[in-house]
Write a protein that holds these residues in place. Structure first.
Motif, PDB file in Angstrom:
ATOM      1  N   ILE A   4       0.841  -1.197   0.000  1.00  0.00           N
ATOM      2  CA  ILE A   4       0.000   0.000   0.000  1.00  0.00           C
ATOM      3  C   ILE A   4       0.874   1.243   0.000  1.00  0.00           C
ATOM      4  O   ILE A   4       2.040   1.205   0.412  1.00  0.00           O
ATOM      5  CB  ILE A   4      -0.969   0.023   1.210  1.00  0.00           C
ATOM      6  N   SER A  66      -6.866  -5.954   5.608  1.00  0.00           N
ATOM      7  CA  SER A  66      -7.778  -5.778   4.473  1.00  0.00           C
ATOM      8  C   SER A  66      -7.887  -4.293   4.140  1.00  0.00           C
ATOM      9  O   SER A  66      -7.520  -3.437   4.943  1.00  0.00           O
ATOM     10  CB  SER A  66      -9.164  -6.327   4.825  1.00  0.00           C
ATOM     11  N   ILE A  67      -8.427  -4.001   2.997  1.00  0.00           N
ATOM     12  CA  ILE A  67      -8.646  -2.612   2.584  1.00  0.00           C
ATOM     13  C   ILE A  67      -9.532  -1.885   3.599  1.00  0.00           C
ATOM     14  O   ILE A  67      -9.281  -0.730   3.951  1.00  0.00           O
ATOM     15  CB  ILE A  67      -9.231  -2.537   1.152  1.00  0.00           C
ATOM     16  N   GLU A  68     -10.556  -2.560   4.090  1.00  0.00           N
ATOM     17  CA  GLU A  68     -11.461  -1.951   5.075  1.00  0.00           C
ATOM     18  C   GLU A  68     -10.722  -1.637   6.370  1.00  0.00           C
ATOM     19  O   GLU A  68     -10.915  -0.574   6.964  1.00  0.00           O
ATOM     20  CB  GLU A  68     -12.657  -2.865   5.360  1.00  0.00           C
ATOM     21  N   LEU A  99      -5.195   6.920   1.575  1.00  0.00           N
ATOM     22  CA  LEU A  99      -4.743   5.701   0.929  1.00  0.00           C
ATOM     23  C   LEU A  99      -4.741   5.950  -0.578  1.00  0.00           C
ATOM     24  O   LEU A  99      -5.775   6.278  -1.166  1.00  0.00           O
ATOM     25  CB  LEU A  99      -5.675   4.533   1.293  1.00  0.00           C
ATOM     26  N   PHE A 102      -3.654   0.281  -3.092  1.00  0.00           N
ATOM     27  CA  PHE A 102      -3.680  -0.983  -2.361  1.00  0.00           C
ATOM     28  C   PHE A 102      -3.474  -2.047  -3.419  1.00  0.00           C
ATOM     29  O   PHE A 102      -4.411  -2.381  -4.161  1.00  0.00           O
ATOM     30  CB  PHE A 102      -5.018  -1.149  -1.644  1.00  0.00           C
ATOM     31  N   LEU A 105      -5.610  -2.615  -6.921  1.00  0.00           N
ATOM     32  CA  LEU A 105      -7.070  -2.537  -6.846  1.00  0.00           C
ATOM     33  C   LEU A 105      -7.606  -1.284  -7.520  1.00  0.00           C
ATOM     34  O   LEU A 105      -7.025  -0.207  -7.406  1.00  0.00           O
ATOM     35  CB  LEU A 105      -7.539  -2.526  -5.393  1.00  0.00           C
ATOM     36  N   LEU A 113      -9.691   3.956  -5.150  1.00  0.00           N
ATOM     37  CA  LEU A 113      -8.360   3.456  -5.490  1.00  0.00           C
ATOM     38  C   LEU A 113      -8.292   3.114  -6.969  1.00  0.00           C
ATOM     39  O   LEU A 113      -9.211   2.481  -7.474  1.00  0.00           O
ATOM     40  CB  LEU A 113      -8.033   2.208  -4.673  1.00  0.00           C
TER      41      LEU A 113
END
Length: 165
Positions: A4, A66-68, A99, A102, A105, A113
């Motif tokens: 990331i 995770s992204i979350e 961010l 990632f 994505l 993203l």
């Protein structure tokens, strides 16, 4: 493990919040500070509003979250360093963490993203081109070194400043 990239910015007590932001990122991702990939620290005028100049940089991190989880962690770090929950988009910031990427994505939720600002703002693109020069933007299909080389550098003036960490 995901790769990331996070944009960090501050225009309130800049040296303090840049340093605290970096330390908080290392702690949140359970990494030694030395394992953060850091761009140079840049100074730029505020964009979108009249305000004090910003310090900006980009940080690369390998993570298992995770992204979350990452999106939630970044917001929690901002709030823990005085970010107003109701802050307007173009306003002063003690700490702003966005961010940018990632892995490769392409999504809109829980974060956009790749972040649209990458190709629009020198204070994002130049530091990203330092930490990930050969990485290819997943939409425009050019690497960040080439995107920075082609960027209109007269549109936003940046200067590299001494590190404060």
């Amino acid at each position: 493990m995901a790769q990331i990239y996070i944009s960090l910015g501050s225009n309130i007590n800049r040296e303090h919040y840049v340093k605290q932001g970096l330390l908080s990122l290392a702690k949140a991702f359970e990494l030694p500070f030395e394992q953060l990939t850091l761009s140079s620290l840049f100074e730029s005028k505020a964009v979108g509003f009249d305000g004090a100049a910003f310090y900006n940089m980009v940080i690369g991190i390998k993570c298992t979250q995770s992204i979350e989880e990452v999106a939630s962690m970044l917001r929690a770090i901002e709030f823990s360093h005085g970010r107003d929950h109701n802050a307007k988009k173009f306003s002063p910031r003690s700490l702003d963490l966005d961010l940018l990427l990632f892995d490769d994505l392409i999504i809109d939720q829980p974060a956009q993203l790749p972040r649209d600002e990458i190709t629009k703002n020198a204070f994002v693109l130049w530091p990203l081109s330092q930490v990930a020069p050969g990485l290819t933007h997943p939409i425009v299909k050019q690497n960040y070194r080439d995107l920075w080389q082609a960027y209109n550098k007269t549109s936003q003036q940046l200067s590299i400043v001494a590190n404060c960490w």
